[in-house]
Design a protein around this motif. Sequence first.
Motif, PDB file in Angstrom:
ATOM      1  N   ASP A 283     -11.581   1.614  -2.193  1.00 57.64           N
ATOM      2  CA  ASP A 283     -11.319   2.784  -1.350  1.00 57.64           C
ATOM      3  C   ASP A 283      -9.834   3.001  -1.090  1.00 57.64           C
ATOM      4  O   ASP A 283      -9.439   4.056  -0.588  1.00 57.64           O
ATOM      5  CB  ASP A 283     -12.046   2.645  -0.005  1.00 57.64           C
ATOM      6  CG  ASP A 283     -13.531   2.939  -0.141  1.00 57.64           C
ATOM      7  OD1 ASP A 283     -13.918   3.486  -1.183  1.00 57.64           O
ATOM      8  OD2 ASP A 283     -14.293   2.614   0.783  1.00 57.64           O
ATOM      9  N   ASP A 284      -9.009   2.008  -1.425  1.00 59.83           N
ATOM     10  CA  ASP A 284      -7.567   2.170  -1.256  1.00 59.83           C
ATOM     11  C   ASP A 284      -6.946   2.958  -2.407  1.00 59.83           C
ATOM     12  O   ASP A 284      -5.776   3.342  -2.325  1.00 59.83           O
ATOM     13  CB  ASP A 284      -6.868   0.808  -1.180  1.00 59.83           C
ATOM     14  CG  ASP A 284      -7.260   0.029   0.063  1.00 59.83           C
ATOM     15  OD1 ASP A 284      -7.433   0.663   1.107  1.00 59.83           O
ATOM     16  OD2 ASP A 284      -7.401  -1.203  -0.026  1.00 59.83           O
ATOM     17  N   LYS A 295      -3.329   4.600  -1.824  1.00 61.05           N
ATOM     18  CA  LYS A 295      -3.153   5.274  -0.535  1.00 61.05           C
ATOM     19  C   LYS A 295      -2.452   4.310   0.418  1.00 61.05           C
ATOM     20  O   LYS A 295      -3.063   3.393   0.947  1.00 61.05           O
ATOM     21  CB  LYS A 295      -4.512   5.707   0.012  1.00 61.05           C
ATOM     22  CG  LYS A 295      -5.140   6.851  -0.748  1.00 61.05           C
ATOM     23  CD  LYS A 295      -6.492   7.237  -0.202  1.00 61.05           C
ATOM     24  CE  LYS A 295      -7.560   6.287  -0.659  1.00 61.05           C
ATOM     25  NZ  LYS A 295      -8.906   6.748  -0.283  1.00 61.05           N
ATOM     26  N   SER A 296      -1.189   4.529   0.602  1.00 66.82           N
ATOM     27  CA  SER A 296      -0.382   3.622   1.419  1.00 66.82           C
ATOM     28  C   SER A 296       0.064   4.327   2.688  1.00 66.82           C
ATOM     29  O   SER A 296      -0.181   5.510   2.891  1.00 66.82           O
ATOM     30  CB  SER A 296       0.844   3.140   0.629  1.00 66.82           C
ATOM     31  OG  SER A 296       1.811   4.166   0.557  1.00 66.82           O
ATOM     32  N   LEU A 297       0.754   3.571   3.518  1.00 68.53           N
ATOM     33  CA  LEU A 297       1.232   4.104   4.787  1.00 68.53           C
ATOM     34  C   LEU A 297       2.226   5.245   4.584  1.00 68.53           C
ATOM     35  O   LEU A 297       2.336   6.141   5.406  1.00 68.53           O
ATOM     36  CB  LEU A 297       1.891   2.972   5.586  1.00 68.53           C
ATOM     37  CG  LEU A 297       1.913   3.115   7.104  1.00 68.53           C
ATOM     38  CD1 LEU A 297       0.509   3.127   7.655  1.00 68.53           C
ATOM     39  CD2 LEU A 297       2.713   1.986   7.729  1.00 68.53           C
ATOM     40  N   GLU A 298       2.947   5.210   3.472  1.00 67.38           N
ATOM     41  CA  GLU A 298       3.981   6.201   3.213  1.00 67.38           C
ATOM     42  C   GLU A 298       3.512   7.317   2.284  1.00 67.38           C
ATOM     43  O   GLU A 298       4.317   8.136   1.853  1.00 67.38           O
ATOM     44  CB  GLU A 298       5.216   5.515   2.634  1.00 67.38           C
ATOM     45  CG  GLU A 298       5.841   4.513   3.597  1.00 67.38           C
ATOM     46  CD  GLU A 298       7.094   3.882   3.025  1.00 67.38           C
ATOM     47  OE1 GLU A 298       7.349   4.057   1.820  1.00 67.38           O
ATOM     48  OE2 GLU A 298       7.820   3.229   3.787  1.00 67.38           O
ATOM     49  N   GLY A 299       2.235   7.353   1.957  1.00 62.24           N
ATOM     50  CA  GLY A 299       1.716   8.366   1.049  1.00 62.24           C
ATOM     51  C   GLY A 299       1.104   7.727  -0.172  1.00 62.24           C
ATOM     52  O   GLY A 299       0.764   6.542  -0.169  1.00 62.24           O
ATOM     53  N   HIS A 528       7.691  -3.960  -5.185  1.00 63.75           N
ATOM     54  CA  HIS A 528       6.902  -3.091  -4.321  1.00 63.75           C
ATOM     55  C   HIS A 528       6.334  -3.899  -3.159  1.00 63.75           C
ATOM     56  O   HIS A 528       5.742  -4.954  -3.349  1.00 63.75           O
ATOM     57  CB  HIS A 528       5.757  -2.468  -5.128  1.00 63.75           C
ATOM     58  CG  HIS A 528       6.240  -1.536  -6.201  1.00 63.75           C
ATOM     59  ND1 HIS A 528       6.473  -0.204  -5.977  1.00 63.75           N
ATOM     60  CD2 HIS A 528       6.548  -1.756  -7.511  1.00 63.75           C
ATOM     61  CE1 HIS A 528       6.887   0.369  -7.101  1.00 63.75           C
ATOM     62  NE2 HIS A 528       6.941  -0.554  -8.042  1.00 63.75           N
ATOM     63  N   ASN A 529       6.547  -3.402  -1.967  1.00 60.04           N
ATOM     64  CA  ASN A 529       6.002  -4.039  -0.769  1.00 60.04           C
ATOM     65  C   ASN A 529       5.107  -3.029  -0.064  1.00 60.04           C
ATOM     66  O   ASN A 529       5.342  -2.641   1.073  1.00 60.04           O
ATOM     67  CB  ASN A 529       7.139  -4.509   0.137  1.00 60.04           C
ATOM     68  CG  ASN A 529       6.623  -5.329   1.304  1.00 60.04           C
ATOM     69  OD1 ASN A 529       5.535  -5.906   1.239  1.00 60.04           O
ATOM     70  ND2 ASN A 529       7.390  -5.378   2.371  1.00 60.04           N
ATOM     71  N   THR A 530       4.090  -2.599  -0.812  1.00 61.74           N
ATOM     72  CA  THR A 530       3.243  -1.514  -0.353  1.00 61.74           C
ATOM     73  C   THR A 530       2.245  -2.000   0.681  1.00 61.74           C
ATOM     74  O   THR A 530       1.700  -3.090   0.561  1.00 61.74           O
ATOM     75  CB  THR A 530       2.498  -0.910  -1.554  1.00 61.74           C
ATOM     76  OG1 THR A 530       3.450  -0.533  -2.550  1.00 61.74           O
ATOM     77  CG2 THR A 530       1.692   0.299  -1.148  1.00 61.74           C
ATOM     78  N   LEU A 531       1.998  -1.152   1.679  1.00 60.70           N
ATOM     79  CA  LEU A 531       0.982  -1.448   2.681  1.00 60.70           C
ATOM     80  C   LEU A 531      -0.143  -0.428   2.534  1.00 60.70           C
ATOM     81  O   LEU A 531       0.002   0.722   2.943  1.00 60.70           O
ATOM     82  CB  LEU A 531       1.579  -1.381   4.087  1.00 60.70           C
ATOM     83  CG  LEU A 531       0.618  -1.728   5.236  1.00 60.70           C
ATOM     84  CD1 LEU A 531       0.148  -3.172   5.120  1.00 60.70           C
ATOM     85  CD2 LEU A 531       1.289  -1.489   6.581  1.00 60.70           C
ATOM     86  N   PRO A 532      -1.271  -0.826   1.917  1.00 63.06           N
ATOM     87  CA  PRO A 532      -2.396   0.104   1.784  1.00 63.06           C
ATOM     88  C   PRO A 532      -2.898   0.557   3.144  1.00 63.06           C
ATOM     89  O   PRO A 532      -2.785  -0.167   4.144  1.00 63.06           O
ATOM     90  CB  PRO A 532      -3.457  -0.726   1.048  1.00 63.06           C
ATOM     91  CG  PRO A 532      -2.698  -1.825   0.380  1.00 63.06           C
ATOM     92  CD  PRO A 532      -1.542  -2.118   1.285  1.00 63.06           C
ATOM     93  N   SER A 533      -3.452   1.763   3.181  1.00 63.36           N
ATOM     94  CA  SER A 533      -3.899   2.314   4.460  1.00 63.36           C
ATOM     95  C   SER A 533      -4.986   1.452   5.088  1.00 63.36           C
ATOM     96  O   SER A 533      -5.058   1.308   6.308  1.00 63.36           O
ATOM     97  CB  SER A 533      -4.408   3.742   4.255  1.00 63.36           C
ATOM     98  OG  SER A 533      -5.432   3.786   3.276  1.00 63.36           O
ATOM     99  N   THR A 854      -3.265   9.903  11.100  1.00 62.58           N
ATOM    100  CA  THR A 854      -2.021   9.989  10.339  1.00 62.58           C
ATOM    101  C   THR A 854      -1.955   8.995   9.187  1.00 62.58           C
ATOM    102  O   THR A 854      -1.555   9.351   8.074  1.00 62.58           O
ATOM    103  CB  THR A 854      -0.808   9.755  11.260  1.00 62.58           C
ATOM    104  OG1 THR A 854      -0.873  10.665  12.358  1.00 62.58           O
ATOM    105  CG2 THR A 854       0.502   9.963  10.502  1.00 62.58           C
ATOM    106  N   TYR A 855      -2.378   7.740   9.436  1.00 63.79           N
ATOM    107  CA  TYR A 855      -2.124   6.680   8.467  1.00 63.79           C
ATOM    108  C   TYR A 855      -3.381   6.032   7.857  1.00 63.79           C
ATOM    109  O   TYR A 855      -3.314   5.531   6.739  1.00 63.79           O
ATOM    110  CB  TYR A 855      -1.296   5.566   9.118  1.00 63.79           C
ATOM    111  CG  TYR A 855       0.038   6.023   9.639  1.00 63.79           C
ATOM    112  CD1 TYR A 855       1.021   6.497   8.775  1.00 63.79           C
ATOM    113  CD2 TYR A 855       0.323   5.987  11.001  1.00 63.79           C
ATOM    114  CE1 TYR A 855       2.255   6.916   9.252  1.00 63.79           C
ATOM    115  CE2 TYR A 855       1.554   6.404  11.489  1.00 63.79           C
ATOM    116  CZ  TYR A 855       2.513   6.856  10.612  1.00 63.79           C
ATOM    117  OH  TYR A 855       3.732   7.281  11.084  1.00 63.79           O
TER     118      TYR A 855
END
Length: 877
Positions: A283-284, A295-299, A528-533, A854-855
């Motif tokens: 689902d991410d 789908k991350s915190l930044e888009g 990449h230090n991505t944070l998934p939603s 939002t996030y």
Amino acid sequence: MLIYHLLLPFVFNKLILNYPNLMLTDTQTSLLQSYKRDINSYDEVIGTDGLVKPHWQKLFDSLQKLGLKELDFRNQEIINRLRENGVTYNVYESTDGLNHPWQLDPIPFLIEEKEWQQISTGLKQRVQVLDLIFRDIYGPQRLVRDGILPPELIFDNTGFLRPCFDVKLPSENQLLLYGADLARGPDGRMWLMDNRTQAPSGSGYALENRRIMSKLLPELTDGMFVERLFPFFNTFHQRVVSIAPHTKENPNVVYLTPGSNNETYFEHAYLASYLGYTLAQGDDLVVRNGYVWLKSLEGLEKIDVIIRRVDDEWSDPLELREDSRLGVPGLLHSIRSGKVAVINPPGVSVLENSALLAFMQSCSKYFLQQDLLMPSIATWWCGQKKELTFVLENLPRLIVKKANRKQKMRSVYGRTLSKEELEKLRQEISKAPHEYVAQEEVSLSTTPSLVNGKIEPRLASLRAFMVSNGNDYYMMQGGLTRSSAEKDRYVISNQYGGISKDTWIVSDTVPVASGRMLSTVRNTSPSHNTLPSRSAENLFWAGRYGERAMSLTKFLRIVISAINENVDFRGSFKLEYIDILLKSTTHLTLTYPGFTDEKNEQIRENPYIELGNLVKNTQKLGTVASNVQSFLNSVLAVSDRWNQDTRRVLTLLENSLKKTNSLDIHNHNTVQKLLDKLHGRFFTFFGTLSETMPRDHAYHLFEAGKLVERILAKISVLRSCFSFKNDENTENELMEAVLTNHYLLVHYRHLYKSSFNLETMLDMVLLDEKLPYSLAHQLDTLSRCLAQLPKVAPNQRLNLAEKAVLDASTQLRLSDLNKLTTCSSSKAYRKELEQLLSRISSLVSSVTISLTDTYFAHTVIQSVLVEKSENDTTHEV
């Protein structure tokens, strides 16, 4: 002579310490001699010449020096360390919870380096044949056309997925990651027992096993050199980089996991953290314009490579199983388009068909014109008439299993069945013969294992791992060995109690030095230090649930202490302020009616029962146990975010939760002790995070959740205690309780001595910005955390959450303490105070809704029809 007698004990002790083997007399038996007496089949310790293998001799010499008592002590240390590190394996059929601690035998499994090279050569040949079979099945299908493989073997197998026909990776080898289960056969050679091609598990556990063993039993390597495991993971990372379709410099890689309930979820989080990849669930991810996006915190962030730990058929609900919530709709289309690479590509489960072992020799001659170098266990596929007849006639000496691993069926040992059971099995096989395979039951080797404080032989199997490194394959210099928990039974699956071992490839020469994780490309930009939603939401709620549990434990300790201090000889409670504190507890936990039920005399006469249930009851929302469980569920979903020290504290909290199951709620002292321990461990957890966690989006979301919950909890208690005026003595007691709840009692007494005044107390707990638990300080800190989160709209100064906190902070600072403490009319109702706290509570509660909108947008319906520019790298969610 006197000096001689005085020195003799000292010299004797020194000899014992430095030369423990001197104490072995003829009546004493060495560990090796004792072990050899228990061997009743071929054993790893004994060579084909009947002598003890040199490296096993060295290992037993080290064990002898160590002693069984010390080995048992080290074994307990291993158990404790594995628990502290949160190493678990989920057992689906367990009656005592899903998460089970990982088990590691302190005695390693040894293979000499020269023999390992032979094993490696044999496995390389087999994986090359499997890779060619896979490419042929989803390509020209010459094996079927030329009669090498029966068509039913392929096309009737649920592992064959027609939509995967044109799904390929941008490399010659398609099978990039491979696992093989090996065991030593009666001829003294390693035999192949099974193939693992979808998402071979165990390499992460093997790495953790090695870390534990190197720290707790380093002396076992005396006299020999052990190959390292790091090169395997370096090679794997290099391979991941090489197949990235968009960029070779810094590809965005996700580790796709089915979720925290998967049996090997620990390994998913562990390897994602170790390799520096983003842990994500289906689902991410979303497919748009043929690309896979996270789908991350930044888009939305474009994904280059997916390490898949989701089974084939669940990978894409659009083309495979439509009921799957684990995969990514449109994933196969993205792979076909060459816009994402997936390791291993969907469709490889066709190679896990056990019946394929019967045809590997023919396939090897067909493709390579070579005989197989490594033997495998004799296998008969019942889909052929001759083989079916043989199986039905020889059932008592065969092992029967389903050809397709997806059809859940434990292996059936013919020798254990009665005549009636054998006949029933014959009938079942005859009804659908192509679904069954039979294998010869052979005597496999045993290996030393520590069992109840004694070294005993146990049947064992080794899982070896290979990774493609171009046109060739590299083999891990080690593996995951599993031994049977039961004597003389080949039950090595972790689902059924198998115990793991560290696997040592040993030699007499120093292995070539190799570094830890190294990048193949010189790169100055950060990875990449991505944070998934989904991870963002779990972090936020981990903060909320953690603070909710800690706030409740703190307040319950205050309430129980107040009751204990004011109980009379008849055990009744007459003081008004205790009644208010009890009602405050119900308001705080929202466990109505609770103490607010005026008609329930029993609960008011003996509140310990209800208070105990507020601690113990896991089925009731709002209790300590349910909050701790929710907290642990949230932190488990983001396991890749925690360092080792944090994991150890989480293990302690998990242990405290388990103790609530057996908590005697009638024992006030036990309840108080448990609350004290829980409160201290939560403080340790929050303190560890504060000292060690990077100040990134993950940290600020966790802190935001914690602060929201803390503000709401403190306001709840303040409203319950002071919205209505009470007599002076009652209010003094309530002020003391509230100051204690805010960790301010000592500070208040230092400033004002023993004199309590509501206005000065409210000034301290509401407005003093220098005090960490004051409402003003909490709102300011929350505002700073929210300001660090990414803005989703261009030129946006404040989002809705920030505006709500600013509004609450402004109203608080503009308040008049004199008006707040003044009662309106004769009802003794502090209207100004109640309304202010109510408004602030509503505003802070709205922060959760704003952040969710939002996030935390991972539940958005996915579509592959949305057109986006190929050059876009981020989009709004």
